[in-house]
Enzyme design. Structure first.
Site, PDB file in Angstrom:
ATOM      1  N   TRP A  13     -11.611  17.477   3.769  1.00 16.24           N
ATOM      2  CA  TRP A  13     -10.536  16.544   4.103  1.00 16.24           C
ATOM      3  C   TRP A  13      -9.173  17.226   4.178  1.00 16.24           C
ATOM      4  O   TRP A  13      -8.288  16.797   4.914  1.00 16.24           O
ATOM      5  CB  TRP A  13     -10.490  15.371   3.118  1.00 16.24           C
ATOM      6  CG  TRP A  13     -10.286  15.756   1.675  1.00 16.24           C
ATOM      7  CD1 TRP A  13     -11.263  16.045   0.766  1.00 16.24           C
ATOM      8  CD2 TRP A  13      -9.036  15.909   0.985  1.00 16.24           C
ATOM      9  NE1 TRP A  13     -10.700  16.372  -0.455  1.00 16.24           N
ATOM     10  CE2 TRP A  13      -9.328  16.280  -0.343  1.00 16.24           C
ATOM     11  CE3 TRP A  13      -7.708  15.747   1.346  1.00 16.24           C
ATOM     12  CZ2 TRP A  13      -8.342  16.513  -1.302  1.00 16.24           C
ATOM     13  CZ3 TRP A  13      -6.705  15.978   0.394  1.00 16.24           C
ATOM     14  CH2 TRP A  13      -7.042  16.351  -0.913  1.00 16.24           C
TER      15      TRP A  13
ATOM     16  N   ASN B 234      -3.634   2.932  12.783  1.00 14.78           N
ATOM     17  CA  ASN B 234      -4.256   3.031  11.463  1.00 14.78           C
ATOM     18  C   ASN B 234      -5.787   2.977  11.526  1.00 14.78           C
ATOM     19  O   ASN B 234      -6.467   3.743  10.846  1.00 14.78           O
ATOM     20  CB  ASN B 234      -3.737   1.921  10.554  1.00 14.78           C
ATOM     21  CG  ASN B 234      -4.363   1.986   9.171  1.00 14.78           C
ATOM     22  OD1 ASN B 234      -4.227   2.993   8.478  1.00 14.78           O
ATOM     23  ND2 ASN B 234      -5.079   0.946   8.778  1.00 14.78           N
TER      24      ASN B 234
ATOM     25  N   TRP C 128       0.858  -1.210   0.000  1.00 14.49           N
ATOM     26  CA  TRP C 128       0.000   0.000   0.000  1.00 14.49           C
ATOM     27  C   TRP C 128       0.884   1.246   0.000  1.00 14.49           C
ATOM     28  O   TRP C 128       0.598   2.238  -0.647  1.00 14.49           O
ATOM     29  CB  TRP C 128      -0.892   0.047   1.249  1.00 14.49           C
ATOM     30  CG  TRP C 128      -2.276  -0.504   1.059  1.00 14.49           C
ATOM     31  CD1 TRP C 128      -2.744  -1.689   1.536  1.00 14.49           C
ATOM     32  CD2 TRP C 128      -3.371   0.120   0.360  1.00 14.49           C
ATOM     33  NE1 TRP C 128      -4.061  -1.839   1.179  1.00 14.49           N
ATOM     34  CE2 TRP C 128      -4.468  -0.752   0.466  1.00 14.49           C
ATOM     35  CE3 TRP C 128      -3.535   1.326  -0.336  1.00 14.49           C
ATOM     36  CZ2 TRP C 128      -5.715  -0.457  -0.099  1.00 14.49           C
ATOM     37  CZ3 TRP C 128      -4.774   1.622  -0.900  1.00 14.49           C
ATOM     38  CH2 TRP C 128      -5.840   0.730  -0.781  1.00 14.49           C
TER      39      TRP C 128
END
Ligand SMILES: Cc1cc2nc3c(=O)[nH]c(=O)nc-3n(C[C@H](O)[C@H](O)[C@H](O)COP(=O)(O)OP(=O)(O)OC[C@H]3O[C@@H](n4cnc5c(N)ncnc54)[C@H](O)[C@@H]3O)c2cc1C
Length: 471
Positions: A352, A334, A271
């Site tokens: 955001w 996380n 990722w």
């Protein structure tokens, strides 16, 4: 063999398994190592006790000590690298300058300017990632926009040589006595800063010990990685971010411990590669949504709610515990990053980018690619993002991932008296229960600043008008 080389370290603060150092020590008889405290970066740091600087300083101290043990030392400059690196290269009269590639837009531009100005031959290397953006491609040759096929292609493409150690040859360091008046590691105070508190020890040695400790738990990573009260993840991201650990070494080590947990952990490292690739291929994400149409979303400007989120005073215990832990340590698990990011964007309906920039200020492991990717994922504006209609319910997330309320108790001590059920949503508890636990809503713990059930349809409406995807 050429005579001398300069290696400029940046986000690769170690002396082993290091592509630039390996190449330089192979090609040159004398290799000097330099780090520049970049005033372009430092001037944007808001906190005098910025933890990243303390971590970096600790890593550099270790590198310097190791070089001194081998008769050399680290050169440390303070200024604009575009000026400083060419000046140092000229002063040392090196034939070659080596550095490892960095994919952030600022770094790309900086490195191009340095390359244009320096008279030495410039060599740059792949080191921060195992596979660079152009090495993992779709069938038609373009970049992937979905993680799962990217991960599959990454695994199919990677070769042993991509993971092999970049061996740094001993005995090629520039003798300290010949480095003349070049400057050494300043103190944080000399740089105008002061030490910040760290929950981990900086440097390669500490990172490697942590990696080995995590190795003993790696097999259980899949089951344990989502529970913030447990020691389920590696906590290695600051070491990867600053390059105190080699990413190749992490993959090699994980491969020696085959298990489902190891596979899952490697998938997380991939990722990381995925988001580095996204930043390299789609640098517009730094300024706005990966999906440009999502820039039209009308987020709400709510400074009071933003402050309540930052201070851990939202009335949602899991959010408040996560945000208070974050402020105190610069660290967030996380699962909690996903939950608080969803809460900011889809319960408080705040842009955001406000969350992204607060995280950028605070995170010990702040990495532009990962942080931007994480925020755009949560806000449904990003590549392979959470669908906009999927919105975390903070109470359910809390019940599921902190089932006994242990994490909440640690960071929201005023709720300690509540039982394992009520602690997830004190506002839903009866008055006697609250009284018995010493909780007075609105006084020693806030009432919820918004109602999740009310906000959820508003968020869906706000996002659906721009991204009409069927649920
Ligand atoms: C909103 C948000 C912001 C984030 N910002 C950052 C950031 O600035 N820097 C950062 O390193 N990570 C970031 N992440 C990803 C992830 O939260 C952290 O990498 C992880 O929590 C680090 O803990 P760990 O080292 O124990 O991870 P582990 O679970 O042990 O994973 C091993 C490594 O894989 C990488 N990794 C793990 N999860 C992810 C992920 N979801 N995306 C990309 N890489 C991952 C990290 O390098 C990590 O150290 C963010 C996630 C979200 C949702």
């Amino acid at each position: 063999m050429k005579k001398s080389a300069l290696v400029w370290i940046r986000r690769d603060l170690r002396l082993h398994d290091h592509a630039a150092l390996a190449a330089a020590t192979q090609r040159a008889e004398r290799v000097a190592v330099v780090f520049v405290f970049d005033t372009e970066i430092l001037k944007h740091l808001q906190d005098r006790d910025d933890r990243r600087l303390t971590f970096i300083h600790g890593c550099l101290k270790e590198v310097d000590e190791q070089l001194r043990a081998e008769g050399s030392r680290l050169i440390v400059l303070h200024g604009d690298p575009v000026e400083e690196i060419p000046r140092l290269a000229a002063q040392l009269q090196v034939e070659e300058l080596h550095f490892n590639r960095d994919y952030e837009p600022y770094a790309i531009q900086r490195d191009a300017l340095v390359t244009a100005r320096v008279s030495a031959e410039v060599h740059h290397h792949k080191d921060t990632v195992v596979m660079e953006a152009d090495e993992v491609r779709t069938g038609s040759g373009g970049p992937f926009k979905v993680y799962t096929p990217y991960g599959r292609a990454w695994r199919n493409t990677v070769r042993e040589r991509d993971l092999a150690e970049r061996v740094v040859h001993p005995g090629h360091w520039w003798p300290a006595q010949d480095l003349g008046a070049t400057s050494s590691l300043p103190s944080l105070e000399d740089l105008g800063f002061q030490p910040g508190n760290l929950f981990i020890t900086p440097g390669t040695q500490a990172g490697t010990s942590r990696l080995l400790q995590f190795g003993q738990r790696m097999a259980h990573y899949g089951e344990r990685r989502n529970f913030p009260a447990e020691d389920g993840t590696s906590n290695l991201s600051p070491y990867f971010r600053h390059g105190a650990l080699s990413i190749r070494q992490a993959f090699r080590y994980a491969a020696t411990l085959p298990s489902e947990g190891s596979e899952k952990w490697q998938a997380e490292l991939i990722w990381r590669e995925f988001y580095q690739m996204i930043l390299a291929e789609f640098p517009h994400v730094v300024r706005g949504a990966f999906k440009p149409e999502m820039d039209a979303v009308e987020w709400q400007h709510q400074p009071d709610h933003l402050q309540a989120w930052i201070q851990g005073q939202t009335g949602y215990p899991i959010i408040d515990a996560a945000m208070r832990c974050f402020r105190a340590t610069g660290w967030m698990h996380n699962r909690l990053r996903m939950v608080v990011a969803s809460f900011l964007t889809k319960d408080l309906l705040i842009h955001w980018q406000e969350g992204e920039s607060y995280f950028a200020r605070m995170l010990l492991d702040f990495d532009l690619a990962q942080n931007n990717g994480g925020w755009q994922w949560a806000a449904s504006t990003g590549v392979d993002a959470q669908p906009y209609f999927r919105i975390f319910n903070p109470k359910l997330q809390s019940e599921r991932f902190d089932p006994k309320g242990e994490f909440i108790r640690e960071w929201v001590p005023e709720l300690t008296g509540l039982d394992g059920k009520s602690i997830h949503a004190p506002a839903e508890s009866g008055p006697l229960e609250l009284l018995a636990a010493g909780v007075t809503l609105g006084q020693n713990y806030p009432r919820p600043i918004v109602d999740h059930a009310t906000q959820k349809p508003l968020a869906i409406q706000m996002l659906a008008s721009i991204a009409p995807v069927k649920a």
